[in-house]
Structures are given as C-alpha cells and as structure tokens.
Design an enzyme around this catalytic site. Sequence first.
Site, mmCIF file in Angstrom:
data_model
loop_
_atom_site.group_PDB
_atom_site.id
_atom_site.type_symbol
_atom_site.label_atom_id
_atom_site.label_comp_id
_atom_site.label_asym_id
_atom_site.label_seq_id
_atom_site.Cartn_x
_atom_site.Cartn_y
_atom_site.Cartn_z
ATOM 1 N N ASP A 101 28.111 41.768 34.817
ATOM 2 C CA ASP A 101 28.186 43.121 35.385
ATOM 3 C C ASP A 101 26.808 43.693 35.742
ATOM 4 O O ASP A 101 26.724 44.656 36.500
ATOM 5 C CB ASP A 101 28.864 44.082 34.398
ATOM 6 C CG ASP A 101 30.233 43.609 33.958
ATOM 7 O OD1 ASP A 101 30.843 42.814 34.688
ATOM 8 O OD2 ASP A 101 30.683 44.025 32.872
ATOM 9 N N ARG B 264 44.143 38.784 59.418
ATOM 10 C CA ARG B 264 44.596 39.614 58.297
ATOM 11 C C ARG B 264 43.469 40.485 57.747
ATOM 12 O O ARG B 264 42.290 40.193 57.947
ATOM 13 C CB ARG B 264 45.051 38.699 57.142
ATOM 14 C CG ARG B 264 46.391 38.095 57.360
ATOM 15 C CD ARG B 264 46.687 37.074 56.282
ATOM 16 N NE ARG B 264 48.083 36.646 56.374
ATOM 17 C CZ ARG B 264 48.557 35.530 55.837
ATOM 18 N NH1 ARG B 264 47.753 34.716 55.181
ATOM 19 N NH2 ARG B 264 49.822 35.226 55.957
HETATM 20 O O1 F6P Z 1 31.766 42.378 30.982
HETATM 21 C C1 F6P Z 1 32.206 41.307 31.729
HETATM 22 C C2 F6P Z 1 33.613 41.527 32.156
HETATM 23 O O2 F6P Z 1 34.068 40.365 32.805
HETATM 24 C C3 F6P Z 1 33.882 42.750 33.010
HETATM 25 O O3 F6P Z 1 33.506 42.549 34.343
HETATM 26 C C4 F6P Z 1 35.345 42.970 32.794
HETATM 27 O O4 F6P Z 1 35.650 44.326 32.945
HETATM 28 C C5 F6P Z 1 35.538 42.540 31.373
HETATM 29 O O5 F6P Z 1 34.438 41.741 31.030
HETATM 30 C C6 F6P Z 1 36.766 41.735 31.081
HETATM 31 O O6 F6P Z 1 36.887 41.623 29.712
HETATM 32 P P1 F6P Z 1 37.877 40.681 28.914
HETATM 33 O O7 F6P Z 1 37.253 39.314 28.893
HETATM 34 O O8 F6P Z 1 37.912 41.267 27.552
HETATM 35 O O9 F6P Z 1 39.174 40.699 29.632
#
Ligand code: F6P
Length: 369
Positions: free
Chosen positions: A142, A177
Amino acid sequence: MPYQPSQVKTIGILTSGGDCPGLNAAIRGVAKAARDAFGAEVIGVLNGFTGLIENRIVHMSDRDLIGLLTSGGTVLGTSRIKPNKYPAQNGTFRDMTGACVETYRRLGIDCLVCIGGGGTQKNALHLKQAGLNIVTLPKTIDNDVAETDVTFGYDSAMTIATEAIDRLHTTASSHHRIMLVDIMGNNAGWLALGASLAGGADVCLIPEIPFHIDSIVAALEHRRSRGRRFSLVSVAEGAITLDSVGKKKQKIHTKKVSKSLAHEEGRHLASRELAVMLEDRLEMETRITTLGYIQRGGIPTPTDRILATQLGVKAARLMADGTFGVMIGVKGDHLEPVALEQVAGKKKTIPLDHAMIQTARLIGLNLGD
Ligand code: F6P
C-alpha cells in the site's frame, strides 16, 4: 567488514500484517548482516506476534537463508494478531503483552526486528513501551506507512498491477468494452495511481479524491467522441463517491460468511456499483477484474530486493550501535531511524499536490473529480 562489538548477541525477527514480495529478502538482509556485524544468533518468530505469544520460534542458520532473496511470501509466516488483542473465546480478546515480554526474555533476545506495515508499527511501539528493544522495517504493497518515502512491496505490487492494466487494454480494445480494474491499497491510492500512470489508464479513482460519476461519464464520452471505443478505469479499493464522504461504509450483511470474507467483499463495492452505473449511462459493455491477492504474491522486483536488503542491513547496523525503538525510514537517498512514536497510528496518503497527481491531470488521466 566487521562492524563493531555489540551488546546485542541474539536477535529475533518477525513478519506481521499482510504479506508482500520482499519480506524474505529483508529477513535475509537482517540475518546475514547481524551475523557479520556482531555474530548474532538469529531467532525467527513464527506467524507475526502470534509466535511471540505462543512461543513458536525457529533458530535460523545460514542454510535457512538460502533462496530467500528471490522468493515471495515470508518463510516466517505472518498474521494480523496484536499482542494486546489476542482472540479468546466467544469473540472476546485478551491482552497477551506479558506473554510476549516473557518469550522475549526467556529466549534471551536482545532486540526484536518487526517487519510490517502500519499495524505492525503500532504493535511494535506497544512492545517498546513494555520494555523490549525493537527495530522495525516498513513493508506493504500500500506504500502508506508514515515517515518513509516508500515501503518495500510497493514496487512489486505496482509492477503486477501495471502488467494487468497492459493486458486488460488489449482485450478491452478487441471487445470495445469498458474495463474496470479493482486495485488494492487500503485507504491510500498509491498503488492504483502508480499503476494507472504506468499502464495508461483513462480514469483512476483513489480514496484521496472522492469521485463523481458525472465526471467519469464525461471523460469516457469524450474519449468515445474521439473514436476510442474502449476505456480502462482503475478503482482503488478505498475509492469513495463524493456523496458518501463522511458516511459509514456500506456493509455486507450475511450470516453465511465469516466477518473477514464479508469485509473482503465490501472492499469491491465501489467498483461493482460503478460498473453498473457506467454500463447504464454509456451503454457500453463493462467488465470488472479484481486483482486481489495476486498483487501480494510472487517474486519481488529488483528494486524491492535491493530496498529490503538495504533496510535489513541498516537494521543490523542500528542494533550494533544500540539504537532501538525506531523504524528505518527511506528519506531520499538515505535510510534514517525514526522514533516509533512518530510513525505509529499515522497513515501516509497521497498529498493532493503530489507530483503524481499533477502529472495525472496534465496527461488527461481523469481522477473522478
Ligand atoms: O495491506 C495490504 C493489503 O493487501 C491491503 O491492500 C488490503 O486492504 C489488505 O491488505 C487485505 O488484507 P487481508 O490480507 O487481511 O485480507
């Protein structure tokens, strides 16, 4: 070159939070340099803070580091467990900070290296306040950890998302699309915006800029009027409409799925709703692709391998110097220790005057506003 004698003889390493490419390279960097710098014994703590709570560890030898530079995931395993919020019976939680401290002391750990994103920095600060020596490294796809220009994992995920946009372009063009691509990133738009710039998306919706459907429709109509019969729209998981700013996020209510699966589904609501609206307003066939966990899997890019290794080595050097209670932040060309108090609980979103946002606007990438 051997560094200098250190009080630190035994280190622990754990990886916590969502995984990402580069974690193993970071583990290897810390372990190799800590051995060279002060002949440290390296203990791998398994499954994030769970390993500390439940005393699940492995003693890591040189052999355990073979192949780590290039491999995805984390050999130590990971979890989102917090030391002070360990799931107990009937949905309740227990504070297991004491158990973490006890494991650390019993194993004779002199410093614990915690590799993770925003949540991990908070947990690390909590353990620092409980008396442990801690050094953290910033990782996450992120790129939203405060006090660092960049996190490792981001470049690899952006590479994957960019390749996806490239591939979606060709099929979008063949079928005339609208292609929506749903990109991770939690409440920050770094990943979606980076991949959209690199992949040449036509619209990119990020949490930092609430979007208005009319703006997107106008942008896509304009494209169509210029003879472009397809469009690529990227939607960050945290993207929100202008109307929903300040309102509670919609939740999926069902007893049949786990809370986390419902949460996972909730992440894709923005793209689902948008697809329906676009198809309706533009009368163009629309499809959605959710990249999901593919963005977190597989091998790290060379940039992430190098960054993770450099951060790992820097952690070893700081420990040798007796510098604890810090995260190593990337600041321009330098790696600098930042007090955990300055990092924990903060999030780095994209500033609205950031060069990437300005660039997007100047090349006509619609941001939904
Ligand atoms: O922090 C990394 C991330 O992949 C985010 O982009 C996403 O919101 C979250 O983790 C998903 O988390 P989990 O693996 O708990 O579903």
